[in-house]
Enzyme design. Structure first.
Site, PDB file in Angstrom:
ATOM      1  N   PHE A  11       0.817  -1.224   0.000  1.00 20.86           N
ATOM      2  CA  PHE A  11       0.000   0.000   0.000  1.00 20.86           C
ATOM      3  C   PHE A  11       0.851   1.275   0.000  1.00 20.86           C
ATOM      4  N   ASP A  33      10.580  -6.554  -3.608  1.00 18.22           N
ATOM      5  CA  ASP A  33       9.373  -7.021  -2.916  1.00 18.22           C
ATOM      6  C   ASP A  33       9.186  -8.516  -3.140  1.00 18.22           C
ATOM      7  N   ALA A  80       9.158  -2.779   3.621  1.00 19.62           N
ATOM      8  CA  ALA A  80       8.708  -4.184   3.619  1.00 19.62           C
ATOM      9  C   ALA A  80       8.464  -4.676   5.038  1.00 19.62           C
ATOM     10  N   THR A 123       6.114   2.609  12.885  1.00 22.27           N
ATOM     11  CA  THR A 123       4.735   2.869  13.260  1.00 22.27           C
ATOM     12  C   THR A 123       4.616   3.494  14.648  1.00 22.27           C
ATOM     13  N   ASP A 124       3.510   4.205  14.861  1.00 20.46           N
ATOM     14  CA  ASP A 124       3.239   4.745  16.199  1.00 20.46           C
ATOM     15  C   ASP A 124       2.841   3.634  17.186  1.00 20.46           C
ATOM     16  N   GLU A 125       2.520   2.433  16.653  1.00 20.35           N
ATOM     17  CA  GLU A 125       2.054   1.356  17.542  1.00 20.35           C
ATOM     18  C   GLU A 125       3.139   0.890  18.510  1.00 20.35           C
ATOM     19  N   TYR A 150       2.683  -7.695  16.177  1.00 21.64           N
ATOM     20  CA  TYR A 150       3.084  -6.769  15.104  1.00 21.64           C
ATOM     21  C   TYR A 150       3.922  -5.622  15.675  1.00 21.64           C
ATOM     22  N   LYS A 154       7.888  -4.593  15.152  1.00 20.04           N
ATOM     23  CA  LYS A 154       8.320  -3.295  14.612  1.00 20.04           C
ATOM     24  C   LYS A 154       9.233  -2.587  15.624  1.00 20.04           C
ATOM     25  N   ASN A 180      -2.301   5.259   8.001  1.00 16.78           N
ATOM     26  CA  ASN A 180      -2.485   5.840   6.672  1.00 16.78           C
ATOM     27  C   ASN A 180      -3.807   5.385   6.068  1.00 16.78           C
ATOM     28  N   LYS A 189      -7.625  -3.898   6.071  1.00 20.64           N
ATOM     29  CA  LYS A 189      -7.523  -2.804   7.042  1.00 20.64           C
ATOM     30  C   LYS A 189      -8.867  -2.088   7.100  1.00 20.64           C
ATOM     31  N   GLY A 276      -6.202  -7.524  23.113  1.00 19.82           N
ATOM     32  CA  GLY A 276      -5.152  -6.519  23.389  1.00 19.82           C
ATOM     33  C   GLY A 276      -5.313  -5.239  22.578  1.00 19.82           C
ATOM     34  N   HIS A 277      -6.518  -4.965  22.137  1.00 19.72           N
ATOM     35  CA  HIS A 277      -6.794  -3.819  21.245  1.00 19.72           C
ATOM     36  C   HIS A 277      -6.341  -2.486  21.875  1.00 19.72           C
TER      37      HIS A 277
HETATM   38  P1  NAD Z   1       1.580  -3.660   3.235  1.00 21.34           P
HETATM   39  O1  NAD Z   1       1.289  -4.877   4.040  1.00 21.34           O
HETATM   40  O2  NAD Z   1       0.521  -3.085   2.370  1.00 21.34           O
HETATM   41  O3  NAD Z   1       2.828  -3.944   2.278  1.00 21.34           O
HETATM   42  C1  NAD Z   1       3.959  -4.649   2.717  1.00 21.34           C
HETATM   43  C2  NAD Z   1       4.805  -5.002   1.487  1.00 21.34           C
HETATM   44  O4  NAD Z   1       5.974  -5.680   1.939  1.00 21.34           O
HETATM   45  C3  NAD Z   1       4.088  -5.943   0.502  1.00 21.34           C
HETATM   46  O5  NAD Z   1       4.253  -5.501  -0.814  1.00 21.34           O
HETATM   47  C4  NAD Z   1       4.774  -7.280   0.722  1.00 21.34           C
HETATM   48  O6  NAD Z   1       4.790  -8.124  -0.432  1.00 21.34           O
HETATM   49  C5  NAD Z   1       6.193  -6.837   1.116  1.00 21.34           C
HETATM   50  N1  NAD Z   1       6.898  -7.844   1.904  1.00 21.34           N
HETATM   51  C6  NAD Z   1       6.425  -8.509   2.995  1.00 21.34           C
HETATM   52  N2  NAD Z   1       7.348  -9.389   3.427  1.00 21.34           N
HETATM   53  C7  NAD Z   1       8.440  -9.248   2.612  1.00 21.34           C
HETATM   54  C8  NAD Z   1       9.711  -9.855   2.565  1.00 21.34           C
HETATM   55  N3  NAD Z   1      10.067 -10.819   3.437  1.00 21.34           N
HETATM   56  N4  NAD Z   1      10.580  -9.462   1.609  1.00 21.34           N
HETATM   57  C9  NAD Z   1      10.238  -8.502   0.696  1.00 21.34           C
HETATM   58  N5  NAD Z   1       9.036  -7.906   0.689  1.00 21.34           N
HETATM   59  C10 NAD Z   1       8.149  -8.261   1.636  1.00 21.34           C
HETATM   60  O7  NAD Z   1       2.128  -2.593   4.257  1.00 21.34           O
HETATM   61  P2  NAD Z   1       1.884  -1.004   4.294  1.00 21.34           P
HETATM   62  O8  NAD Z   1       0.606  -0.743   4.960  1.00 21.34           O
HETATM   63  O9  NAD Z   1       2.174  -0.448   2.966  1.00 21.34           O
HETATM   64  O10 NAD Z   1       3.032  -0.575   5.319  1.00 21.34           O
HETATM   65  C11 NAD Z   1       4.357  -0.327   4.836  1.00 21.34           C
HETATM   66  C12 NAD Z   1       5.264  -0.044   6.024  1.00 21.34           C
HETATM   67  O11 NAD Z   1       4.765   1.082   6.735  1.00 21.34           O
HETATM   68  C13 NAD Z   1       5.356  -1.187   7.030  1.00 21.34           C
HETATM   69  O12 NAD Z   1       6.673  -1.263   7.477  1.00 21.34           O
HETATM   70  C14 NAD Z   1       4.425  -0.763   8.156  1.00 21.34           C
HETATM   71  O13 NAD Z   1       4.861  -1.298   9.384  1.00 21.34           O
HETATM   72  C15 NAD Z   1       4.588   0.745   8.117  1.00 21.34           C
HETATM   73  N6  NAD Z   1       3.422   1.535   8.570  1.00 21.34           N
HETATM   74  C16 NAD Z   1       2.200   1.300   8.016  1.00 21.34           C
HETATM   75  C17 NAD Z   1       1.121   2.106   8.403  1.00 21.34           C
HETATM   76  C18 NAD Z   1      -0.250   1.918   7.806  1.00 21.34           C
HETATM   77  O14 NAD Z   1      -1.190   2.612   8.240  1.00 21.34           O
HETATM   78  N7  NAD Z   1      -0.438   1.057   6.824  1.00 21.34           N
HETATM   79  C19 NAD Z   1       1.311   3.109   9.364  1.00 21.34           C
HETATM   80  C20 NAD Z   1       2.590   3.286   9.923  1.00 21.34           C
HETATM   81  C21 NAD Z   1       3.648   2.503   9.495  1.00 21.34           C
HETATM   82  O1  DAU Z   2      -0.985   3.043  13.681  1.00 22.53           O
HETATM   83  C1  DAU Z   2      -0.303   2.618  12.539  1.00 22.53           C
HETATM   84  C2  DAU Z   2      -0.737   1.221  12.185  1.00 22.53           C
HETATM   85  O2  DAU Z   2      -2.035   1.311  11.624  1.00 22.53           O
HETATM   86  C3  DAU Z   2       0.214   0.518  11.209  1.00 22.53           C
HETATM   87  O3  DAU Z   2       1.457   0.359  11.825  1.00 22.53           O
HETATM   88  C4  DAU Z   2      -0.347  -0.829  10.775  1.00 22.53           C
HETATM   89  O4  DAU Z   2       0.497  -1.408   9.787  1.00 22.53           O
HETATM   90  C5  DAU Z   2      -1.731  -0.616  10.214  1.00 22.53           C
HETATM   91  O5  DAU Z   2      -2.298  -1.875   9.883  1.00 22.53           O
HETATM   92  C6  DAU Z   2      -2.624   0.104  11.217  1.00 22.53           C
HETATM   93  O6  DAU Z   2      -2.926  -0.729  12.352  1.00 22.53           O
HETATM   94  P1  DAU Z   2      -4.396  -0.734  13.031  1.00 22.53           P
HETATM   95  O7  DAU Z   2      -4.540  -1.985  13.785  1.00 22.53           O
HETATM   96  O8  DAU Z   2      -4.655   0.542  13.729  1.00 22.53           O
HETATM   97  O9  DAU Z   2      -5.276  -0.737  11.671  1.00 22.53           O
HETATM   98  P2  DAU Z   2      -6.580  -1.525  11.264  1.00 22.53           P
HETATM   99  O10 DAU Z   2      -7.012  -0.939   9.966  1.00 22.53           O
HETATM  100  O11 DAU Z   2      -6.407  -2.998  11.343  1.00 22.53           O
HETATM  101  O12 DAU Z   2      -7.622  -1.085  12.367  1.00 22.53           O
HETATM  102  C7  DAU Z   2      -7.974   0.284  12.566  1.00 22.53           C
HETATM  103  C8  DAU Z   2      -8.965   0.341  13.714  1.00 22.53           C
HETATM  104  O13 DAU Z   2     -10.204  -0.274  13.280  1.00 22.53           O
HETATM  105  C9  DAU Z   2      -8.537  -0.449  14.938  1.00 22.53           C
HETATM  106  O14 DAU Z   2      -9.015   0.204  16.104  1.00 22.53           O
HETATM  107  C10 DAU Z   2      -9.238  -1.785  14.787  1.00 22.53           C
HETATM  108  C11 DAU Z   2     -10.538  -1.397  14.114  1.00 22.53           C
HETATM  109  N1  DAU Z   2     -11.127  -2.429  13.233  1.00 22.53           N
HETATM  110  C12 DAU Z   2     -10.339  -3.013  12.298  1.00 22.53           C
HETATM  111  C13 DAU Z   2     -10.856  -3.979  11.463  1.00 22.53           C
HETATM  112  C14 DAU Z   2      -9.988  -4.647  10.437  1.00 22.53           C
HETATM  113  C15 DAU Z   2     -12.474  -2.730  13.340  1.00 22.53           C
HETATM  114  O15 DAU Z   2     -13.217  -2.162  14.182  1.00 22.53           O
HETATM  115  N2  DAU Z   2     -12.989  -3.692  12.507  1.00 22.53           N
HETATM  116  C16 DAU Z   2     -12.234  -4.327  11.576  1.00 22.53           C
HETATM  117  O16 DAU Z   2     -12.780  -5.207  10.855  1.00 22.53           O
END
Ligand code: NAD
Ligand code: DAU
Length: 336
Positions: A11, A33, A80, A123-125, A150, A154, A180, A189, A276-277
């Protein structure tokens, strides 16, 4: 610049590659990737023919491939990861392998190949959870307190990145970012799951009481923050990146999506809570604003509407995903 972007088919990585080639058209990017379930080259279909873009299909845990890819670049931007909290609860070991071991292998190769910058996307997590009542926010100085496999993996990767900076002098920077949203977000997500479920006539599963709060950030704001850190960030430093100032609980996000899709609240279904939410995330992004001049530009409501429109217009993209392995995941996670 010549960049190695890990996880560029996911993403944020795919949005980052598009952002970078638009804003720095003379730079070259290698997208490295493994194409796990979350990686999708359709995310970059419009970029595939760009002469400054190439793709390597390999694992970040494979040192030989990593060394080969890194030998020609000056900058690494490391996205990744296994990124989905719910999947980390059912399969923690793949998170430790990719997020901890994979990061360490990249760091080792970065040292060997003398890269000029290793930027780690985190991540902020890692900071744990805030209570709903507090007005406190996460800061760069907040202690780590990860609470899911997770976020623990991280956190481990962040510590390794800093350790390579301090011990071996590797020029590192880190960003810890909030949730994001935007185009090409995998529909496991919350926001894309909610939008696509409603488009399919299904309900939005809301965990627990729905009063959990996330600090939502439009993905282009995140890409621009990484750009600014690469251009102006101080080596060794960490910057927190967050979104809008108003915080909405998940139930409110679900309501906003339903309103945009002209549906009523009968499309909301409260389901079993995530173990653990984390109750709330909220980011103080003063440091990156005062030191580097970054602040979020995209308002949540306006860009949520544009995101909903994107999913409406790109039905085939998410239908392809939802028809595959995703179906088994969905049944396991939600029971139907
Ligand atoms: P995503 O799950 O959409 O994408 C992860 C990508 O990494 C995929 O394309 C997958 O094929 C690749 N990948 C996984 N394992 C791999 C491996 N062993 N070798 C090579 N490639 C591999 O993730 P995202 O949501 O785009 O997040 C990207 C980064 O940003 C992550 O590090 C995540 O922790 C961080 N992040 C995400 C969010 C969010 O809201 N999505 C917020 C804060 C930080
Ligand atoms: O804070 C940054 C993180 O945000 C990233 O590091 C992670 O990669 C990313 O996946 C995301 O984690 P969250 O757990 O916050 O995202 P998620 O979209 O899974 O959930 C967002 C909120 O919505 C969370 O409070 C859980 C809730 N949720 C999620 C799903 C999938 C629901 O209520 N129902 C659902 O079906």
């Amino acid at each position: 610049m010549k960049l190695l972007v890990t996880g560029g088919a996911g993403f944020i990585g795919s949005n980052f590659i598009r952002y970078w080639l638009t804003n720095h058209p003379d730079d070259q990017i290698i997208n490295y990737d493994l194409l796990t379930y979350a990686g999708n080259l359709e995310n970059l279909a419009d970029i595939a023919g760009n002469p400054n873009y190439s793709f390597v299909h390999a694992d970040i845990c494979d040192l030989t491939s990593v060394n080969r890819a890194m030998s020609t670049v000056d900058t690494v931007v490391h996205f990744a990861a296994e990124s989905h909290v719910d999947r980390s609860i059912t399969d923690p070991s793949s998170f430790v392998r990719t997020n901890v071991l994979g990061t360490q292998i990249l760091l080792e190769a970065a040292l060997k190949n003398d890269v000029k910058r290793f930027h780690h996307v985190s991540t902020d997590e890692v900071f744990g959870a805030l209570s709903l009542e507090t007005s406190e926010k996460f800061k760069e100085s907040t202690n780590y307190n990860p609470r899911s496999p997770y976020s623990a993996s991280k956190a481990g990767s962040d510590h390794l990145v800093r350790a390579y900076g301090v011990t071996y002098g590797l020029p590192i920077t880190i960003t810890n970012c909030s949730n994001n949203f935007g185009p090409y977000m995998f529909p496991e997500k919350f926001i894309p799951l909610a939008i696509t479920n409603v488009l399919e006539g299904k309900k939005i599963p809301v965990y627990g009481d729905g009063l959990y709060v996330r600090d939502w950030l439009y993905v282009d704001d995140h890409c621009r923050a990484i750009d600014i850190v690469l251009q102006k960030g101080k080596v060794g430093e960490t910057y927190l990146v967050g979104g809008m100032t108003e915080l909405y609980p998940n139930i409110e996000i679900a309501r906003k999506i339903l309103k945009l899709l002209d549906k009523d609240e009968s499309f909301i279904e409260f389901v079993k809570d995530r173990p653990g939410h984390d109750r709330k995330y909220d980011i103080d992004w003063t440091k990156i604003k005062t030191e580097l001049g970054w602040e979020p530009k995209f308002s949540f409501d306006e860009w949520l509407e544009k995101t909903v429109l994107w999913y409406k217009r790109n039905e085939q993209w998410w239908k392809n995903i939802k028809s595959g392995e995703y179906k088994q995941y969905y049944t396991k996670q939600y029971g139907k």
